[in-house]
Design an enzyme around this catalytic site. Structure first.
Site, PDB file in Angstrom:
ATOM      1  N   HIS A  49       0.797  -1.232   0.000  1.00 16.54           N
ATOM      2  CA  HIS A  49       0.000   0.000   0.000  1.00 16.54           C
ATOM      3  C   HIS A  49       0.825   1.275   0.000  1.00 16.54           C
ATOM      4  O   HIS A  49       0.266   2.359   0.123  1.00 16.54           O
ATOM      5  CB  HIS A  49      -0.917   0.057   1.216  1.00 16.54           C
ATOM      6  CG  HIS A  49      -1.979  -0.982   1.220  1.00 16.54           C
ATOM      7  ND1 HIS A  49      -3.243  -0.760   0.721  1.00 16.54           N
ATOM      8  CD2 HIS A  49      -1.969  -2.249   1.655  1.00 16.54           C
ATOM      9  CE1 HIS A  49      -3.970  -1.850   0.865  1.00 16.54           C
ATOM     10  NE2 HIS A  49      -3.220  -2.773   1.428  1.00 16.54           N
TER      11      HIS A  49
ATOM     12  N   LYS B 207      -7.524  13.606   5.024  1.00 20.72           N
ATOM     13  CA  LYS B 207      -6.628  12.449   4.949  1.00 20.72           C
ATOM     14  C   LYS B 207      -5.608  12.609   6.062  1.00 20.72           C
ATOM     15  O   LYS B 207      -5.511  13.689   6.645  1.00 20.72           O
ATOM     16  CB  LYS B 207      -5.931  12.353   3.584  1.00 20.72           C
ATOM     17  CG  LYS B 207      -5.410  13.700   3.074  1.00 20.72           C
ATOM     18  CD  LYS B 207      -4.952  13.640   1.630  1.00 20.72           C
ATOM     19  CE  LYS B 207      -6.018  13.717   0.583  1.00 20.72           C
ATOM     20  NZ  LYS B 207      -6.200  12.591  -0.284  1.00 20.72           N
ATOM     21  N   ARG B 208      -4.847  11.554   6.366  1.00 20.68           N
ATOM     22  CA  ARG B 208      -3.789  11.702   7.367  1.00 20.68           C
ATOM     23  C   ARG B 208      -2.940  12.938   7.019  1.00 20.68           C
ATOM     24  O   ARG B 208      -2.768  13.252   5.841  1.00 20.68           O
ATOM     25  CB  ARG B 208      -2.879  10.458   7.376  1.00 20.68           C
ATOM     26  CG  ARG B 208      -3.472   9.240   8.005  1.00 20.68           C
ATOM     27  CD  ARG B 208      -2.527   8.059   7.901  1.00 20.68           C
ATOM     28  NE  ARG B 208      -2.352   7.656   6.528  1.00 20.68           N
ATOM     29  CZ  ARG B 208      -1.183   7.385   5.944  1.00 20.68           C
ATOM     30  NH1 ARG B 208      -0.048   7.456   6.640  1.00 20.68           N
ATOM     31  NH2 ARG B 208      -1.107   7.030   4.677  1.00 20.68           N
TER      32      ARG B 208
ATOM     33  N   LYS C 228       1.380  14.355   1.251  1.00 20.98           N
ATOM     34  CA  LYS C 228       0.008  14.684   0.825  1.00 20.98           C
ATOM     35  C   LYS C 228      -0.154  16.193   0.619  1.00 20.98           C
ATOM     36  O   LYS C 228      -1.116  16.655   0.053  1.00 20.98           O
ATOM     37  CB  LYS C 228      -0.998  14.172   1.850  1.00 20.98           C
ATOM     38  CG  LYS C 228      -0.987  12.633   1.974  1.00 20.98           C
ATOM     39  CD  LYS C 228      -1.970  12.149   2.998  1.00 20.98           C
ATOM     40  CE  LYS C 228      -1.919  10.656   3.273  1.00 20.98           C
ATOM     41  NZ  LYS C 228      -2.635   9.839   2.259  1.00 20.98           N
TER      42      LYS C 228
ATOM     43  N   THR D 103      -8.382   6.790  -1.809  1.00 20.23           N
ATOM     44  CA  THR D 103      -9.738   6.267  -1.966  1.00 20.23           C
ATOM     45  C   THR D 103     -10.751   7.379  -1.698  1.00 20.23           C
ATOM     46  O   THR D 103     -11.872   7.334  -2.214  1.00 20.23           O
ATOM     47  CB  THR D 103     -10.004   5.074  -1.018  1.00 20.23           C
ATOM     48  OG1 THR D 103      -9.486   5.386   0.268  1.00 20.23           O
ATOM     49  CG2 THR D 103      -9.346   3.817  -1.543  1.00 20.23           C
TER      50      THR D 103
ATOM     51  N   LYS E 119     -14.537   8.674  -3.496  1.00 25.26           N
ATOM     52  CA  LYS E 119     -15.767   9.003  -2.752  1.00 25.26           C
ATOM     53  C   LYS E 119     -16.278  10.393  -3.158  1.00 25.26           C
ATOM     54  O   LYS E 119     -17.486  10.596  -3.355  1.00 25.26           O
ATOM     55  CB  LYS E 119     -15.509   8.948  -1.244  1.00 25.26           C
ATOM     56  CG  LYS E 119     -15.147   7.550  -0.743  1.00 25.26           C
ATOM     57  CD  LYS E 119     -14.526   7.539   0.658  1.00 25.26           C
ATOM     58  CE  LYS E 119     -13.849   6.193   0.915  1.00 25.26           C
ATOM     59  NZ  LYS E 119     -12.963   6.188   2.087  1.00 25.26           N
TER      60      LYS E 119
HETATM   61  C1  26V Z   1       2.591   2.520   8.234  1.00 25.01           C
HETATM   62  C2  26V Z   1       2.786   2.849   9.513  1.00 25.01           C
HETATM   63  C3  26V Z   1       4.129   3.027   9.959  1.00 25.01           C
HETATM   64  C4  26V Z   1       4.260   3.475  11.355  1.00 25.01           C
HETATM   65  C5  26V Z   1       3.165   3.074  12.255  1.00 25.01           C
HETATM   66  C6  26V Z   1       1.875   3.413  11.763  1.00 25.01           C
HETATM   67  C7  26V Z   1       1.727   2.971  10.371  1.00 25.01           C
HETATM   68  C8  26V Z   1       0.487   2.708   9.917  1.00 25.01           C
HETATM   69  C9  26V Z   1       0.287   2.352   8.631  1.00 25.01           C
HETATM   70  C10 26V Z   1       1.338   2.278   7.778  1.00 25.01           C
HETATM   71  C11 26V Z   1       1.127   1.927   6.375  1.00 25.01           C
HETATM   72  C12 26V Z   1       0.262   2.905   5.762  1.00 25.01           C
HETATM   73  C13 26V Z   1      -0.044   2.492   4.393  1.00 25.01           C
HETATM   74  C14 26V Z   1      -1.305   3.118   3.912  1.00 25.01           C
HETATM   75  O1  26V Z   1      -2.202   3.452   4.661  1.00 25.01           O
HETATM   76  N1  26V Z   1      -1.372   3.250   2.632  1.00 25.01           N
HETATM   77  C15 26V Z   1      -2.536   3.800   1.981  1.00 25.01           C
HETATM   78  O2  26V Z   1      -3.301   2.705   1.510  1.00 25.01           O
HETATM   79  C16 26V Z   1      -4.486   3.142   0.856  1.00 25.01           C
HETATM   80  C17 26V Z   1      -5.280   1.904   0.507  1.00 25.01           C
HETATM   81  O3  26V Z   1      -4.599   1.139  -0.421  1.00 25.01           O
HETATM   82  C18 26V Z   1      -4.133   3.972  -0.359  1.00 25.01           C
HETATM   83  O4  26V Z   1      -5.326   4.422  -0.947  1.00 25.01           O
HETATM   84  C19 26V Z   1      -3.270   5.162   0.044  1.00 25.01           C
HETATM   85  O5  26V Z   1      -2.834   5.848  -1.101  1.00 25.01           O
HETATM   86  C20 26V Z   1      -2.071   4.676   0.838  1.00 25.01           C
HETATM   87  O6  26V Z   1      -1.358   5.782   1.366  1.00 25.01           O
END
Ligand code: 26V
Length: 764
Positions: free
Chosen positions: A314, A494-495, A500, A601, A605
């Site tokens: 992702h 978004k985050r 971003k 995503t 929406k």
């Molecule tokens: C990484 C980390 C690293 C530190 C601890 C917290 C944490 C939490 C999550 C992640 C991975 C994040 C990956 C993510 O959310 N990717 C998003 O995935 C979406 C669904 O596929 C996509 O639409 C977004 O573009 C993408 O940023």
């Protein structure tokens, strides 16, 4: 007597009118939990397990009512006493068991998997505190624990328990199940969330950072993403991941045996989709169980697992690609560390000259992504551009080793939550024009013929106005903010992350502020809304929130500007907030630095709900642009290949852009007297310094074009015929982004499970 009134009379001894919203919520919750017994579990031979650290499911009451076909009946009953499902649902706690897109995607997928009649469960952890709750106090983000569990949750405690073996001790797990109903389907699936009974919730008294991180027996399922600023925190995350996958692996093997597997044929009974690398340790854990408990030889165990595991990537941001020190893995479970060494040995023997593909690197760290690619049969990206970047650069070595293994599955969103529930008026308009088939096949293309139909455009405008009033009410209750319901609603949710580029939109706001001060007043007032959480350890992200809030206040206090421009930071952005913001939006901000947003995503929406998009050619924006054509989306900025090259050649120098006087005046406003009068100097100087001297995610590279494009877009808004024409064309093309399509693609190419959706479509 009707459905609800009778139950309430029997169970509460009251009439509907006498019930509080909370009591009505409880009554409906109980009713649906009982009703689940009428819906047998899907039970085909082969089953999908979607293992994920996050499931951002949102509130479930209205969604469950909709999927069970009960919504209209309950709504009319509540209306008869002057209440509504929406009011009752306000009593539901929103679980925040996720961080962003990855978790929300998992939730949309569960809805589609159940709707399509596929036998597939989600598997994860029952965190007692989800991602922190965000408070905005004195223009800064504060974080407080988010307790969501209580007697009013949708969880059902099951009888399932497993022993989870850690290095020097064993923990007993307990499984909670949450029913997932498909839309108009007669069977159900479940979300399986594992927990421990030895948890000590009192540890929370020490806060989210200072609780005892070493007391695994008592803290294991306390938090999603526990603070990892110290080594014990990092270890705790590995303990959590191992806990999740050991439970998942034991569950999968038990259920496969129940369905008739002899374990040698596990891949005929189970397919495991791992959602990013958080669940990657399921690979060595399955091998451990197969070899130690089922006495299968190592070589065969490796083959079985390879045929069972599929991995979704992702993100290409290196910070999110997990690499665990082998020493830490030893401390969590030495058998797992041993198996990972074996798996690494196999790779090193086969490909001794490809250190980039090794599982364990020179520094003794195990690469979860590399392990998942070697020891799975499918690796997918989440939008075409993202998959191309994986194949051509990030994972090109693996593409050469395993041609065909890397494949694309462009993300999607569930139309049940994001239009049928969040925008009932628009859904009814679609019904009127298309009949109800669109609710099943999500084909909206026929709407294109109304692109210039004045009545249709007017109907759309009326719905948008209604959704803006709903948003206004929501924000008033949520945070006592009053917005102008007659303004252009421009939204970035978004985050908070530099890639971003919320900071780029903040700099646009500075530009607009200057412009209005100069006397260039927008015809229609503009409201720019941000929503998003910043990771507690991510200081610059918090500085960006701070600067946005400083700008918001400078503008609000300026009577020359405030009638024309308002900036709002929505507090504690979550699924519920999105359900109000997205239907109300005119402008969707999808402005990431090209190549960095895997898919997005939210972009889908907004498009479905009748907003126009301002975007870089990144993630799924590329596919949106291909579908609607360049005239119907506002594209700007450098392309992904140019950005990839700039990184490769170290070719970007922020100062060169800052040297341009037009840009410099915007950036310097961050440390202007006006900003400093309201803001925290340390935060403002740090942000300014970062943008001028580093700007790793290149906010300045596209700023000029962004400003021009935004001005062109706002000008187009004034021509409502033109604007609505584009809106209709966008809606008409949004069907592609239904997660039912995405799941159909996963099933056709990766999972190969029986589905009863053809039957289902006929039934409707
Ligand atoms: C990484 C980390 C690293 C530190 C601890 C917290 C944490 C939490 C999550 C992640 C991975 C994040 C990956 C993510 O959310 N990717 C998003 O995935 C979406 C669904 O596929 C996509 O639409 C977004 O573009 C993408 O940023």
């Amino acid at each position: 007597m009707s459905l609800l009134a009778e139950r309430v009379q029997n169970n509460y001894g009251k009439s509907l009118e006498e019930m509080t919203d909370l009591e009505l919520y409880q009554a409906l919750l109980e009713y649906i939990k009982e009703k689940a017994n009428d819906y047998p579990l899907n039970n085909s031979k082969k089953k999908l397990y979607y293992v994920s650290a996050e499931f951002l499911i949102g509130k479930l009451l209205s969604n469950n009512l909709l999927n069970l076909g009960l919504y209209d009946e309950v709504e009319s009953e509540l209306q008869s006493i002057g209440r509504s499902v929406a009011e009752v649902e306000a009593a539901e706690n929103e679980p925040s068991l996720g961080n962003g897109g990855l978790g929300r995607l998992a939730a949309c997928f569960l809805d589609s998997i159940a709707t399509l009649g596929i036998n597939g469960d989600g598997v994860g952890i029952n965190y007692h505190f989800g991602l922190f709750k965000q408070l905005l106090v004195y223009r800064e983000q504060h974080t407080v624990p988010d307790a969501w569990l209580g007697e009013n949750s949708w969880l059902k405690k099951s009888e399932k328990r497993f022993e989870i073996p850690f290095n020097n001790f064993t923990i007993n797990s307990v499984l909670y199940d949450l029913d997932i109903f498909g839309y108009n389907n007669t069977k159900r699936n479940r979300l399986r969330l594992f927990d421990i009974e030895s948890l000590n919730s009192d540890l929370i008294e020490y806060g989210t950072i200072n609780f005892d991180k070493t007391n695994i027996m008592e803290n294991l399922t306390l938090f999603l993403y526990p603070d990892d600023s110290d080594h014990n925190g990092q270890l705790l995350r590995i303990f959590q991941q191992y806990f999740m996958v050991s439970n998942a692996a034991q569950l999968i093997i038990d259920e496969a045996i129940e369905r008739g597997s002899n374990i040698h044929d596990l891949a005929d009974f189970a397919v495991i989709q791992i959602n990013d690398t958080h669940p990657a340790l399921i690979i060595p854990e399955l091998i451990r169980l197969l070899t130690q408990q089922h006495h299968i030889g190592m070589d065969e165990a490796v083959e079985i697992v390879k045929n069972t595991i599929a991995f979704t990537n992702h993100t290409i941001l290196s910070e999110a690609l997990e690499k665990w020190p082998m020493g830490d893995l030893e401390r969590v479970n030495p058998d797992i560390a041993h198996i990972i060494r074996d798996l690494d040995g196999r790779v090193k023997q086969a490909h001794p000259n490809q250190p980039g593909a090794f599982v364990i690197d020179n520094n003794g760290r195990a690469h979860m992504a590399n392990m998942s690619i070697h020891y799975g049969f499918s690796v997918n990206g989440v939008a075409q551009l993202h998959t191309d970047i994986l194949k051509d650069s990030e994972l090109s070595e693996f593409e050469a080793l395993y041609p065909g293994r890397i494949n694309n599955k462009t993300n999607g969103i569930t139309f049940r939550r994001w239009i049928m529930n969040a925008n009932k008026a628009l859904s009814s308009l679609f019904d009127e024009k298309l009949g109800e088939e669109w609710r099943v096949n999500h084909d909206l293309t026929e709407l294109e013929k109304y692109a210039d139909d004045k009545d249709f455009q007017e109907a759309l405008a009326t719905i948008k106005a209604h959704d803006k009033r709903k948003l206004k009410d929501h924000l008033l209750h949520r945070q006592a903010t009053v917005i102008n319901e007659n303004s252009i609603i421009d939204v970035q949710i978004k985050r908070i992350h530099e890639y971003k580029r919320q900071q780029m939109l903040a700099l646009y706001i500075v530009h607009k502020y200057f412009d209005i001060k100069k006397g260039n007043k927008p015809k229609t007032p503009i409201t720019i809304l941000f929503g998003g959480k910043a990771a507690p350890a991510y200081i610059i992200a918090q500085d960006i929130i701070h600067f946005i809030m400083v700008m918001s206040e400078i503008i609000a206090r300026d009577p020359e500007v405030s009638p024309y421009l308002q900036v709002v930071m929505v507090e504690n952005y979550n699924v519920t907030a999105a359900e109000y913001l997205i239907p109300a939006a005119d402008v969707s901000e999808q402005i990431s630095l090209a190549s960095k947003e895997a898919s997005g995503t939210g972009n889908m929406k907004f498009m479905l709900n009748g907003a126009l998009t301002i975007a870089t050619l990144d993630g799924a924006n590329v596919e949106i642009a291909d579908l609607v054509g360049e005239d119907n989306i506002y594209l700007f900025g450098k392309k992904a290949d140019e950005i990839v090259q700039l990184y490769e050649t170290n070719g970007y120098n922020a100062y060169e852009y800052y040297d341009d006087p037009a840009l410099r005046s915007l950036v310097d406003f961050i440390i202007s007297d006006e900003a400093k009068a309201l803001g925290n100097h340390e935060r403002l100087y740090r942000l300014h310094n970062d943008i001028v001297h580093k700007d790793y995610f290149m906010a300045l590279i596209d700023l000029k074009e962004f400003i021009e494009t935004k001005e062109r877009m706002y000008a187009d808004y004034e021509d409502q015929d033109l604007w609505m024409n584009k809106v209709v064309k966008n809606i008409a093309k949004a069907g592609y982004f239904s997660s039912d399509r995405t799941i159909t693609d996963y099933n056709r190419d990766i999972w190969h499970l029986e589905a009863d959706y053809e039957v289902n479509i006929e039934k409707k």
